[in-house]
Design a protein around this motif. Structure first.
Motif, short mmCIF file in Angstrom:
data_model
loop_
_atom_site.label_atom_id
_atom_site.label_comp_id
_atom_site.label_asym_id
_atom_site.label_seq_id
_atom_site.Cartn_x
_atom_site.Cartn_y
_atom_site.Cartn_z
N CYS A 102 0.83 -1.21 0.00
CA CYS A 102 0.00 0.00 0.00
C CYS A 102 0.86 1.26 0.00
O CYS A 102 0.58 2.22 -0.71
CB CYS A 102 -0.93 0.00 1.22
N PHE A 103 1.93 1.23 0.79
CA PHE A 103 2.79 2.40 0.85
C PHE A 103 3.53 2.62 -0.47
O PHE A 103 3.80 3.75 -0.86
CB PHE A 103 3.78 2.28 2.01
N SER A 104 3.85 1.54 -1.16
CA SER A 104 4.54 1.69 -2.45
C SER A 104 3.61 2.26 -3.52
O SER A 104 4.07 2.77 -4.54
CB SER A 104 5.08 0.33 -2.91
N LEU A 105 2.29 2.20 -3.27
CA LEU A 105 1.30 2.71 -4.23
C LEU A 105 0.66 4.00 -3.72
O LEU A 105 -0.43 4.38 -4.18
CB LEU A 105 0.20 1.66 -4.46
N GLU A 106 1.31 4.68 -2.80
CA GLU A 106 0.70 5.86 -2.17
C GLU A 106 0.31 6.92 -3.18
O GLU A 106 0.94 7.07 -4.25
CB GLU A 106 1.67 6.45 -1.14
N GLN A 107 -0.77 7.66 -2.84
CA GLN A 107 -1.28 8.74 -3.67
C GLN A 107 -1.56 9.95 -2.78
O GLN A 107 -1.90 9.80 -1.60
CB GLN A 107 -2.60 8.33 -4.35
N GLU A 108 -1.44 11.13 -3.34
CA GLU A 108 -1.83 12.33 -2.62
C GLU A 108 -3.36 12.32 -2.43
O GLU A 108 -4.09 11.88 -3.31
CB GLU A 108 -1.43 13.59 -3.41
N SER A 109 -3.80 12.81 -1.27
CA SER A 109 -5.24 12.82 -0.99
C SER A 109 -6.02 13.57 -2.06
O SER A 109 -7.13 13.19 -2.43
CB SER A 109 -5.51 13.46 0.38
N THR A 111 -5.49 13.78 -5.19
CA THR A 111 -5.62 13.08 -6.48
C THR A 111 -6.21 11.68 -6.35
O THR A 111 -6.50 11.03 -7.35
CB THR A 111 -4.23 12.96 -7.15
N ALA A 112 -6.42 11.21 -5.11
CA ALA A 112 -6.89 9.84 -4.90
C ALA A 112 -8.24 9.58 -5.54
O ALA A 112 -8.49 8.51 -6.12
CB ALA A 112 -6.95 9.53 -3.40
N LEU A 113 -9.14 10.59 -5.47
CA LEU A 113 -10.48 10.40 -6.02
C LEU A 113 -10.50 10.27 -7.54
O LEU A 113 -11.49 9.82 -8.11
CB LEU A 113 -11.40 11.55 -5.58
N ASN A 114 -9.41 10.67 -8.18
CA ASN A 114 -9.33 10.50 -9.63
C ASN A 114 -9.34 9.03 -10.03
O ASN A 114 -9.62 8.68 -11.19
CB ASN A 114 -8.06 11.15 -10.18
N HIS A 115 -9.04 8.16 -9.06
CA HIS A 115 -8.97 6.73 -9.36
C HIS A 115 -10.29 6.01 -9.08
O HIS A 115 -10.38 4.80 -9.29
CB HIS A 115 -7.85 6.07 -8.54
N VAL A 116 -11.30 6.75 -8.61
CA VAL A 116 -12.59 6.13 -8.31
C VAL A 116 -13.22 5.49 -9.55
O VAL A 116 -13.72 4.36 -9.48
CB VAL A 116 -13.55 7.14 -7.64
N PRO A 117 -13.23 6.16 -10.72
CA PRO A 117 -13.80 5.50 -11.91
C PRO A 117 -13.10 4.17 -12.23
O PRO A 117 -13.76 3.21 -12.65
CB PRO A 117 -13.57 6.52 -13.03
N MET A 118 -11.77 4.10 -11.99
CA MET A 118 -11.05 2.86 -12.23
C MET A 118 -11.50 1.78 -11.24
O MET A 118 -11.68 0.61 -11.60
CB MET A 118 -9.54 3.10 -12.10
N LEU A 119 -11.69 2.19 -9.98
CA LEU A 119 -12.19 1.26 -8.96
C LEU A 119 -13.57 0.75 -9.33
O LEU A 119 -13.86 -0.44 -9.22
CB LEU A 119 -12.22 1.96 -7.59
N ARG A 120 -14.41 1.65 -9.78
CA ARG A 120 -15.77 1.30 -10.18
C ARG A 120 -15.76 0.28 -11.32
O ARG A 120 -16.49 -0.71 -11.29
CB ARG A 120 -16.51 2.57 -10.60
N SER A 121 -14.91 0.52 -12.31
CA SER A 121 -14.82 -0.40 -13.46
C SER A 121 -14.29 -1.76 -13.03
O SER A 121 -14.79 -2.81 -13.48
CB SER A 121 -13.91 0.20 -14.53
N ALA A 122 -13.29 -1.75 -12.16
CA ALA A 122 -12.72 -3.02 -11.68
C ALA A 122 -13.76 -3.79 -10.87
O ALA A 122 -13.87 -5.02 -10.99
CB ALA A 122 -11.48 -2.74 -10.83
N PHE A 123 -14.51 -3.08 -10.07
CA PHE A 123 -15.57 -3.70 -9.28
C PHE A 123 -16.61 -4.35 -10.20
O PHE A 123 -17.00 -5.51 -10.01
CB PHE A 123 -16.23 -2.65 -8.38
N LEU A 124 -17.05 -3.63 -11.21
CA LEU A 124 -18.05 -4.17 -12.15
C LEU A 124 -17.52 -5.38 -12.90
O LEU A 124 -18.24 -6.38 -13.08
CB LEU A 124 -18.46 -3.08 -13.15
#
Length: 503
Positions: A102-109, A111-124
């Motif tokens: 998790c620490f190796s994949l850290e993101q700034e708070s 910019t973190a929400l920019n990855h929500v669409p990717m999470l949504r797609s992966a979930f689907l």
């Protein structure tokens, strides 16, 4: 984490993912309780936490340590001390490794929400793949999900129904992420969308419920959209009559109503609704024989009947029964056809396909979730009639205070409802053709303090509110008479039992 848990709930994770997220959640909870606390999970603090909690974690069924060991071909009997010790070491190592990843994949708070669409797609994508495997297993053999065994075509349809509702809730765009409201115009749009929820479809005709004093800021809860109400009562207490009465009040306001009549017949429920409608709309008291036989009717009654049918028939939809497993889809299909304003389920045990394994509890639970989701999604008032729970029945019979969870089969029906009422009577009220309506739960307004006394209008399939019956002394007198009647039943008619001997 809030966004993550919208897609995958904490208890749906397993292994090191559950362990790490559970620790992070506990830190977040501490932050909410102590303003000055700044949660930080360092490698050292995680290690210390795991050392004192890892033994409990490996036995937690949510973690699934036994399954993890079996997948790797390792001994999995956690009752054996050496196996238990190895499991602790393994889960500890897996969790620490996940922390480092998790620490190796850290993101700034920011910019973190920019990855929500990717999470949504992966979930689907994951749900699509897994659900196909699950459907095949259900159709070809069987599949155990949430302690329920699915097998065959009917269970497959039930699984699809539940999957559809779960995905709808988890993928809701309105609540996909936490964000501020935005500008003033966006705030106005939100408030405008809320306005329709507070425009009554109709009044109950009971001032204590309908009442809204703007000056005193006392809200009322008349018949509203997006509202789920449960009315509870013993057999022949008047649950159906209450539902019919409110159906008539909605029809009088030209609202479209779906009525599931369950154990009655289509013809009888139609006649009863007409009788109630004529009473509400024209204040005329007709009898069932007037509905059955025109030869018993005067010209005036025939005219009133004809007008009532013309006014009601395009607004009223009757259905014998919905099913527990497919209720949500059936309601949606009916709504798409009729765009109805209210639906009455008479009663909770009258749908088809009830589970016999647990006395119907899982079916009532399923129905409760479906109705909650339906009223939330569609601008509809939902009312369900229910028999009382065993505890509620015992309390009513002894004139004791009835608890909040009053519904037969499962307390979830009352828990999911926005408002619950219980109909009850006593000997004094029965003699006067009256009963009590008690409010046990009420969202968006205070619970009504005193019982409401209603007069029965059996021939009109309605109730009548009389303000003169609502005085506290009248209610207390009815309760006192009931208590005396209970003494009579307990001790018989020997008046000497009530006398104290003088010494």
């Amino acid at each position: 984490m809030q966004t993550l848990f919208r897609y995958v709930r904490l208890e749906e994770f397993s292994g090191p993912y559950y362990v790490l997220l559970k620790i992070l959640t506990e830190l977040k909870d501490l932050k909410s309780r102590f303003e000055d606390f700044s949660p930080v999970l360092t490698e050292e603090s995680l290690s210390n936490t795991l050392e004192v909690s890892i033994a409990d974690s490996i036995t937690n069924p949510v973690v699934g340590m036994k399954e993890i060991l079996e997948r790797e071909g390792l001994p999995s009997n956690l009752e054996i001390e050496t196996v238990k010790e190895n499991a602790c070491h393994k889960l500890y190592a897996m969790t620490m490794e996940l922390y480092e990843t998790c620490f190796s994949l850290e993101q700034e708070s920011e910019t973190a929400l920019n990855h929500v669409p990717m999470l949504r797609s992966a979930f689907l994508a994951h749900v699509s793949t897994e659900s196909i495997h699950t459907q095949v297993a259900i159709l070809q053999s069987q599949q155990n999900l949430d302690r329920h065994n699915y097998s065959g075509l009917n269970d497959w349809l039930s699984y699809l129904q539940i999957l559809n509702i779960e995905l709808t809730e988890r993928l809701s765009d309105e609540q996909m992420v936490t964000s501020n409201v935005g500008d003033v115009e966006e705030g106005r749009n939100l408030l405008a969308s809320l306005k329709s929820q507070y425009i009554p479809l109709a009044q109950y005709g009971i001032p204590e419920i309908d009442y809204s004093d703007k000056e005193l800021k006392t809200p009322g809860t008349p018949i509203l959209r997006h509202r789920f109400v449960v009315i509870v009562g013993e057999i022949n207490m008047g649950k159906s009559m209450f539902c019919i009465w409110q159906t008539a009040r909605l029809l009088a306001e030209k609202r479209k109503v779906v009525y599931m009549f369950g154990e009655s017949t289509r013809a009888k429920i139609y006649a009863q609704i007409l009788l109630a409608y004529i009473w509400v709309r024209y204040h005329k008291s007709l009898l069932m024989m007037h509905m059955i036989d025109d030869s018993e009717c005067t010209e005036e009654i025939i005219k009133i009947k004809t007008m009532a049918m013309q006014e009601v028939n395009d607004l009223l939809y009757l259905t014998e029964s919905y099913s527990y497993d497919n209720l949500y889809n059936e309601l949606v299909a009916d709504y798409e056809k009729a765009k109805f304003d209210a639906v009455f389920i008479d009663h909770s045990y009258a749908l088809t396909g009830i589970s016999t394994k647990d006395n119907g509890k899982s079916s009532i639970d399923k129905m409760s979730i479906f109705l909650r989701s339906f009223k939330r999604t569609y601008p509809v008032y939902v009312c369900v009639a229910s028999h009382p729970s065993t505890d509620a029945r015992n309390a009513v019979s002894k004139d004791k205070t009835v608890g909040e969870f009053i519904t037969k089969g499962s307390s979830n029906l009352a828990a999911e409802a926005d408002e619950t009422f219980i109909l009850k009577d006593n000997e004094a009220l029965r003699k006067q053709d009256q009963l009590m309506l008690e409010n046990k739960k009420r969202r968006d307004a205070p619970v009504i303090k005193y019982p409401i006394i209603l007069r029965k209008r059996f021939n009109c399939c309605s109730f009548e509110y009389d303000a003169s019956l609502q005085h506290v002394d009248v209610i207390e007198n009815a309760e006192a008479e009931s208590a005396l009647a209970e003494l009579d039943r307990a001790y018989g008619e020997n008046e000497n039992l009530y006398e104290l001997e003088a010494y």
